[in-house]
Design a protein around this motif. Sequence first.
Motif, PDB file in Angstrom:
ATOM      1  N   TRP A  85     -14.692  51.152  26.225  1.00 24.74           N
ATOM      2  CA  TRP A  85     -15.196  49.794  26.423  1.00 24.74           C
ATOM      3  C   TRP A  85     -14.473  48.774  25.539  1.00 24.74           C
ATOM      4  O   TRP A  85     -14.385  47.606  25.873  1.00 24.74           O
ATOM      5  CB  TRP A  85     -16.688  49.761  26.095  1.00 24.74           C
ATOM      6  CG  TRP A  85     -16.990  50.241  24.704  1.00 24.74           C
ATOM      7  CD1 TRP A  85     -17.275  51.519  24.331  1.00 24.74           C
ATOM      8  CD2 TRP A  85     -16.992  49.460  23.509  1.00 24.74           C
ATOM      9  NE1 TRP A  85     -17.463  51.580  22.973  1.00 24.74           N
ATOM     10  CE2 TRP A  85     -17.291  50.318  22.442  1.00 24.74           C
ATOM     11  CE3 TRP A  85     -16.765  48.096  23.231  1.00 24.74           C
ATOM     12  CZ2 TRP A  85     -17.365  49.877  21.119  1.00 24.74           C
ATOM     13  CZ3 TRP A  85     -16.843  47.668  21.910  1.00 24.74           C
ATOM     14  CH2 TRP A  85     -17.147  48.552  20.876  1.00 24.74           C
ATOM     15  N   TRP A 138     -17.306  50.931  35.865  1.00 23.78           N
ATOM     16  CA  TRP A 138     -17.127  52.003  34.873  1.00 23.78           C
ATOM     17  C   TRP A 138     -15.875  52.809  35.181  1.00 23.78           C
ATOM     18  O   TRP A 138     -15.133  53.206  34.277  1.00 23.78           O
ATOM     19  CB  TRP A 138     -18.353  52.915  34.842  1.00 23.78           C
ATOM     20  CG  TRP A 138     -19.604  52.232  34.376  1.00 23.78           C
ATOM     21  CD1 TRP A 138     -19.665  51.110  33.596  1.00 23.78           C
ATOM     22  CD2 TRP A 138     -20.957  52.609  34.670  1.00 23.78           C
ATOM     23  NE1 TRP A 138     -20.987  50.778  33.390  1.00 23.78           N
ATOM     24  CE2 TRP A 138     -21.801  51.672  34.018  1.00 23.78           C
ATOM     25  CE3 TRP A 138     -21.534  53.650  35.406  1.00 23.78           C
ATOM     26  CZ2 TRP A 138     -23.200  51.748  34.102  1.00 23.78           C
ATOM     27  CZ3 TRP A 138     -22.922  53.725  35.485  1.00 23.78           C
ATOM     28  CH2 TRP A 138     -23.739  52.783  34.835  1.00 23.78           C
ATOM     29  N   ALA A 139     -15.632  53.053  36.470  1.00 24.59           N
ATOM     30  CA  ALA A 139     -14.463  53.851  36.862  1.00 24.59           C
ATOM     31  C   ALA A 139     -13.181  53.144  36.455  1.00 24.59           C
ATOM     32  O   ALA A 139     -12.239  53.776  35.965  1.00 24.59           O
ATOM     33  CB  ALA A 139     -14.489  54.100  38.374  1.00 24.59           C
ATOM     34  N   LEU A 195     -20.804  58.589  29.261  1.00 22.47           N
ATOM     35  CA  LEU A 195     -19.546  58.333  29.961  1.00 22.47           C
ATOM     36  C   LEU A 195     -18.369  58.190  29.009  1.00 22.47           C
ATOM     37  O   LEU A 195     -17.218  58.259  29.417  1.00 22.47           O
ATOM     38  CB  LEU A 195     -19.660  57.065  30.811  1.00 22.47           C
ATOM     39  CG  LEU A 195     -20.679  57.132  31.953  1.00 22.47           C
ATOM     40  CD1 LEU A 195     -20.686  55.821  32.733  1.00 22.47           C
ATOM     41  CD2 LEU A 195     -20.352  58.292  32.886  1.00 22.47           C
ATOM     42  N   LYS A 196     -18.665  57.915  27.752  1.00 25.19           N
ATOM     43  CA  LYS A 196     -17.592  57.759  26.756  1.00 25.19           C
ATOM     44  C   LYS A 196     -16.521  56.790  27.236  1.00 25.19           C
ATOM     45  O   LYS A 196     -15.322  57.088  27.179  1.00 25.19           O
ATOM     46  CB  LYS A 196     -16.947  59.119  26.457  1.00 25.19           C
ATOM     47  CG  LYS A 196     -17.887  60.154  25.856  1.00 25.19           C
ATOM     48  CD  LYS A 196     -17.555  60.345  24.404  1.00 25.19           C
ATOM     49  CE  LYS A 196     -18.450  61.323  23.658  1.00 25.19           C
ATOM     50  NZ  LYS A 196     -19.341  62.173  24.399  1.00 25.19           N
ATOM     51  N   LEU A 197     -16.923  55.646  27.688  1.00 24.01           N
ATOM     52  CA  LEU A 197     -15.961  54.661  28.192  1.00 24.01           C
ATOM     53  C   LEU A 197     -15.173  54.015  27.046  1.00 24.01           C
ATOM     54  O   LEU A 197     -15.722  53.782  25.978  1.00 24.01           O
ATOM     55  CB  LEU A 197     -16.690  53.543  28.931  1.00 24.01           C
ATOM     56  CG  LEU A 197     -17.379  53.880  30.243  1.00 24.01           C
ATOM     57  CD1 LEU A 197     -17.940  52.613  30.865  1.00 24.01           C
ATOM     58  CD2 LEU A 197     -16.422  54.552  31.202  1.00 24.01           C
ATOM     59  N   SER A 207     -12.746  53.249  32.640  1.00 21.44           N
ATOM     60  CA  SER A 207     -12.421  54.588  32.127  1.00 21.44           C
ATOM     61  C   SER A 207     -10.950  54.911  32.313  1.00 21.44           C
ATOM     62  O   SER A 207     -10.421  55.792  31.644  1.00 21.44           O
ATOM     63  CB  SER A 207     -13.282  55.646  32.810  1.00 21.44           C
ATOM     64  OG  SER A 207     -12.893  55.793  34.163  1.00 21.44           O
ATOM     65  N   ASP A 208     -10.274  54.175  33.186  1.00 23.23           N
ATOM     66  CA  ASP A 208      -8.853  54.429  33.438  1.00 23.23           C
ATOM     67  C   ASP A 208      -7.916  53.543  32.628  1.00 23.23           C
ATOM     68  O   ASP A 208      -6.700  53.614  32.799  1.00 23.23           O
ATOM     69  CB  ASP A 208      -8.543  54.234  34.926  1.00 23.23           C
ATOM     70  CG  ASP A 208      -9.039  55.408  35.766  1.00 23.23           C
ATOM     71  OD1 ASP A 208      -9.326  56.472  35.185  1.00 23.23           O
ATOM     72  OD2 ASP A 208      -9.132  55.268  36.997  1.00 23.23           O
TER      73      ASP A 208
END
Length: 120
Positions: free
Chosen positions: A64, A19-20, A60-62, A23-24
């Motif tokens: 994706w 996820w980290a 988390l609002k990724l 997210s970047d």
Amino acid sequence: MTSANTNPPTDDDRYERIWAIVSDIPAACVLNYGEVARLAGLPGRARMVGRALARAPARLKLPWHRVVNSRGEISFRPDSSRHQRQRELLEAEGVEFENNIIDLERHAPSSVLDRMLWGP
DNA sequence: AAGATGACTAACT
DNA sequence: AAGTTAGCCATCT
């Protein structure tokens, strides 16, 4: 150090690393599942990235939608609403499709950054 | 409990 | 060039 973490990583740890990374991913860039896995320290585990995204809390609002497969295609069935949704999100930030395929080289983060700095 | 399933991929034919 | 296979492995039936 007072309390080093010697415990082996759990699947939850791995999901969080994935996820980290996701997210970047900057806007207008795409990474494929295998690349995300490698960046998360999980080489060879592309499938786990898909799994992690499916499980990601909405909170988390990724971004994706910036993860596609190694051929530059959206991995959802082409007739599915999820496929359509992902394509909309990508096109909205300027990602171009050529026959349902994204040019991975052109939309790699390094390429996009390069163009921002030096122009096309 | 065992077999199928996937938001996958590289390496074969 | 398109289809298959083997490796991946947590989840779902």
